[in-house]
Design a protein around this motif. Sequence first.
Motif, mmCIF file in Angstrom:
data_model
loop_
_atom_site.group_PDB
_atom_site.id
_atom_site.type_symbol
_atom_site.label_atom_id
_atom_site.label_comp_id
_atom_site.label_asym_id
_atom_site.label_seq_id
_atom_site.Cartn_x
_atom_site.Cartn_y
_atom_site.Cartn_z
ATOM 1 N N ALA A 13 26.501 50.074 26.797
ATOM 2 C CA ALA A 13 26.091 48.896 27.569
ATOM 3 C C ALA A 13 26.850 47.649 27.114
ATOM 4 C CB ALA A 13 24.589 48.687 27.434
ATOM 5 N N ILE A 14 26.922 47.444 25.782
ATOM 6 C CA ILE A 14 27.621 46.262 25.268
ATOM 7 C C ILE A 14 29.129 46.412 25.462
ATOM 8 C CG2 ILE A 14 28.071 44.863 23.220
ATOM 9 C CD1 ILE A 14 25.314 45.662 22.197
ATOM 10 N N GLY A 15 29.644 47.637 25.266
ATOM 11 C CA GLY A 15 31.067 47.870 25.490
ATOM 12 C C GLY A 15 31.462 47.611 26.931
ATOM 13 N N SER A 16 30.590 47.968 27.879
ATOM 14 C CA SER A 16 30.868 47.696 29.286
ATOM 15 C C SER A 16 30.880 46.195 29.557
ATOM 16 C CB SER A 16 29.827 48.378 30.177
ATOM 17 O OG SER A 16 29.915 49.778 30.066
ATOM 18 N N LEU A 17 29.990 45.466 28.880
ATOM 19 C CA LEU A 17 29.990 44.012 29.032
ATOM 20 C C LEU A 17 31.280 43.408 28.475
ATOM 21 C CD1 LEU A 17 28.541 41.480 29.932
ATOM 22 C CD2 LEU A 17 27.323 41.447 27.749
ATOM 23 N N TYR A 18 31.741 43.947 27.342
ATOM 24 C CA TYR A 18 33.027 43.487 26.803
ATOM 25 C C TYR A 18 34.182 43.854 27.747
ATOM 26 C CZ TYR A 18 31.308 41.923 22.269
ATOM 27 O OH TYR A 18 30.676 41.220 21.276
ATOM 28 N N SER A 19 34.079 45.023 28.406
ATOM 29 C CA SER A 19 35.094 45.398 29.392
ATOM 30 C C SER A 19 35.110 44.391 30.538
ATOM 31 C CB SER A 19 34.792 46.804 29.929
ATOM 32 O OG SER A 19 35.761 47.207 30.871
ATOM 33 N N PHE A 20 33.935 43.910 30.928
ATOM 34 C CA PHE A 20 33.815 42.880 31.960
ATOM 35 C C PHE A 20 34.526 41.601 31.512
ATOM 36 C CE2 PHE A 20 31.672 39.393 34.101
ATOM 37 C CZ PHE A 20 31.502 39.852 35.390
ATOM 38 N N GLY A 30 38.221 42.023 31.490
ATOM 39 C CA GLY A 30 38.715 41.955 32.867
ATOM 40 C C GLY A 30 38.917 40.524 33.331
ATOM 41 N N ILE A 31 37.980 39.635 32.946
ATOM 42 C CA ILE A 31 38.123 38.216 33.289
ATOM 43 C C ILE A 31 39.413 37.653 32.710
ATOM 44 C CG2 ILE A 31 37.156 35.905 32.937
ATOM 45 C CD1 ILE A 31 34.383 37.180 32.930
ATOM 46 N N GLY A 32 39.651 37.932 31.422
ATOM 47 C CA GLY A 32 40.844 37.390 30.767
ATOM 48 C C GLY A 32 42.127 38.040 31.240
ATOM 49 N N LEU A 33 42.096 39.376 31.380
ATOM 50 C CA LEU A 33 43.308 40.110 31.743
ATOM 51 C C LEU A 33 43.808 39.704 33.123
ATOM 52 C CD1 LEU A 33 45.277 42.398 30.965
ATOM 53 C CD2 LEU A 33 43.698 44.001 32.040
ATOM 54 N N TYR A 34 42.916 39.734 34.104
ATOM 55 C CA TYR A 34 43.331 39.407 35.468
ATOM 56 C C TYR A 34 43.373 37.898 35.695
ATOM 57 C CZ TYR A 34 42.795 44.355 36.420
ATOM 58 O OH TYR A 34 42.930 45.720 36.381
ATOM 59 N N GLY A 35 42.504 37.160 35.016
ATOM 60 C CA GLY A 35 42.482 35.707 35.178
ATOM 61 C C GLY A 35 43.752 35.052 34.676
ATOM 62 N N LEU A 86 35.270 44.659 38.065
ATOM 63 C CA LEU A 86 34.323 43.651 38.537
ATOM 64 C C LEU A 86 34.499 42.351 37.755
ATOM 65 C CD1 LEU A 86 30.989 45.620 39.149
ATOM 66 C CD2 LEU A 86 32.533 44.634 40.847
ATOM 67 N N GLY A 87 34.784 42.473 36.457
ATOM 68 C CA GLY A 87 35.052 41.278 35.649
ATOM 69 C C GLY A 87 36.244 40.515 36.203
ATOM 70 N N GLY A 88 37.298 41.265 36.565
ATOM 71 C CA GLY A 88 38.465 40.614 37.146
ATOM 72 C C GLY A 88 38.152 39.953 38.480
ATOM 73 N N ILE A 132 35.116 39.016 39.815
ATOM 74 C CA ILE A 132 34.179 37.891 39.694
ATOM 75 C C ILE A 132 34.831 36.742 38.929
ATOM 76 C CG2 ILE A 132 31.967 37.176 38.685
ATOM 77 C CD1 ILE A 132 30.945 40.001 39.348
ATOM 78 N N GLY A 133 35.647 37.070 37.935
ATOM 79 C CA GLY A 133 36.366 36.033 37.201
ATOM 80 C C GLY A 133 37.316 35.258 38.092
ATOM 81 N N LEU A 134 38.044 35.968 38.953
ATOM 82 C CA LEU A 134 38.961 35.287 39.869
ATOM 83 C C LEU A 134 38.207 34.427 40.876
ATOM 84 C CD1 LEU A 134 41.636 38.037 40.636
ATOM 85 C CD2 LEU A 134 41.840 36.074 39.113
ATOM 86 N N ALA A 135 37.036 34.917 41.315
ATOM 87 C CA ALA A 135 36.226 34.104 42.227
ATOM 88 C C ALA A 135 35.785 32.814 41.544
ATOM 89 C CB ALA A 135 35.002 34.897 42.690
ATOM 90 N N ALA A 136 35.346 32.927 40.281
ATOM 91 C CA ALA A 136 34.939 31.733 39.529
ATOM 92 C C ALA A 136 36.117 30.793 39.320
ATOM 93 C CB ALA A 136 34.341 32.145 38.184
ATOM 94 N N ILE A 137 37.292 31.361 39.005
ATOM 95 C CA ILE A 137 38.490 30.542 38.786
ATOM 96 C C ILE A 137 38.860 29.783 40.066
ATOM 97 C CG2 ILE A 137 40.993 30.709 38.468
ATOM 98 C CD1 ILE A 137 40.405 32.919 36.377
ATOM 99 N N ASN A 138 38.844 30.477 41.186
ATOM 100 C CA ASN A 138 39.193 29.810 42.450
ATOM 101 C C ASN A 138 38.189 28.725 42.812
ATOM 102 O OD1 ASN A 138 41.618 31.103 43.233
ATOM 103 N ND2 ASN A 138 40.484 32.908 43.850
#
Length: 565
Positions: free
Chosen positions: A322-329, A332-337, A458-460, A462-468
């Motif tokens: 569960a925590i590892g999946s959150l870190y994956s999220f 994803g924000i950082g990698l794609y953002g 999903l991290g990527g 949602i992260g891109l949506a937040a960035i935009n």
Amino acid sequence: MTAITNDDTPTASTANPPADAGGETAASRLQTPPPPAGRDAAAPSPSSAGSSAGPRPVSTRDWLGFLSMVVGMFMAILDIQIVSSSLSEIQAGLAASADEISWVQTSYLIAEVVMIPLSGMLARILSTRVLFTIAAAGFTLTSVACAFTSSIESMIVWRALQGFIGGAMIPTVFATSFSLFPPEKRAGVSVMIGLVATMAPTLGPTLGGWLTQSFSWHWLFLANVLPGIAVTSLVWTLVDVDKPNPALRKGFDFIGLGLMAAFLGSLEFVVEEGPRQDWFQDEYVAIFAVVAAVSAVGFFWRVLTYGNPIVELRAFLDRNFAIGSLYSFIIGIGLYGAVYLQPLFLARVRGLNSLQIGTIMFVTGAFQFLSAPIAGALSKKLDLRVMLAMGLCLFGTGVWLNAHLTNQSGFWELFLPQAVRGLSLMLCFIPVNTIALGTLPPEQLKNASGLYNLMRNLGGAIGLAAINTVLLERASLHMNRLGDNLNLARPLVQETLDGLATKFDGLVADPQAAAMKTLARMVEREAMVLTFNDCLLLMAGVFFAGLLLMPLVRRPGGKPAAADH
């Protein structure tokens, strides 16, 4: 009684057979640990030495087959970003509008995000070998179709099929790495997978820009053909890690599949289109938001009550997963953002072309490659929790260093932030893979791998949506604040205007108007620079905040996971 195991070898067992539709309640699934045998239990196949002997030795054939799968995964991840740097060229080639061309990316992402969690069930029904071969062949054929399409409508359809079919390759590689290789070999395998999974998005703009500038945008897709044929042939010939389980088709949850597709597809549409369309002010965004919410309720109800669910959420009961999946999220924000923000800054503020942007972005990829052996060595000697904390700190620091942009920032100003970020990615990716998947029993790996990879995507998204959203709101804020200071009564403003008017004197009919227009563009440019810095600071804060969860992570044990063969 005969039970069908995960590798489909009939074995004598007193365990109960899989529950019928609706025969297993949410409480029983979430509170009862998985039985040693049953629909997900891993039993030894005839090719194994037996359960008492542990996993079978990994042969050269296994290595070659697995490396072919890794190449396929690289192609699938690369295609998310390789098109991003050349959308304007594709738009011109297909005579598409600005709104239409964005769907070349959006359709791929929506389809891929639906397939990723579905791949676990399909791998169990078809076997890893058959599923990956179909995915690689389909990805290659749809790439050819994308290259030769002549309209934006057909391009969107083919891109959706490409993303859906190719999406099966990503989680399958992760699951196979844990089921095929013993713990002592997983560090090296994790380095390879981590390098591929993080290098592909980073190299995407670089490779895409080079192909478009040197040849044409068609080669963004044609470049997949020869590797795709090779991967399809090698995987079909060499891969043999499990057996199909056709019995699972009898209880296949088509209703759950429909609900999952509606939920994830609508969610992806909302987060992709929302920032561009002013969120719920747009009718379609509002409709799909409602669809996402309703289908999400239906999906989770179906998964928790159906006997043979399309996706098994039991893995989330494991705290590390569960925590590892959150870190994956978060990753994803950082990698794609980061891969999204920096090229956008270089194009909008500096006015660089795709090849120039790719050259600057290559620094991150180069340092990722250089850090791979270091990260691999550290993963064998260092507590993975410490290693992950180091990676999060370094990535946050790299993004923070990047948040000091000016309108003159170029290669050397961006070198150090990119180098730090490149070094950090492998320190994040390798430990989080083992933390998330390393404590799960082998029968849960295929399903859990799909969920784990879904969280990164999903991290990527949602992260891109937040960035935009931040880009739009903060740009407006900074424009207003800077505009308030453009008072002609201020001597500095008047001097600047006079100086600009003098430069335009004799060149244009109205030097004063040209000076005012130039000053307005300067204000807009500075507002954009401040906005990019705000986004980068926010992203850095997300990574530093991720450290707060570190005390909850258990150290992954060294118990081997039997090969799912």
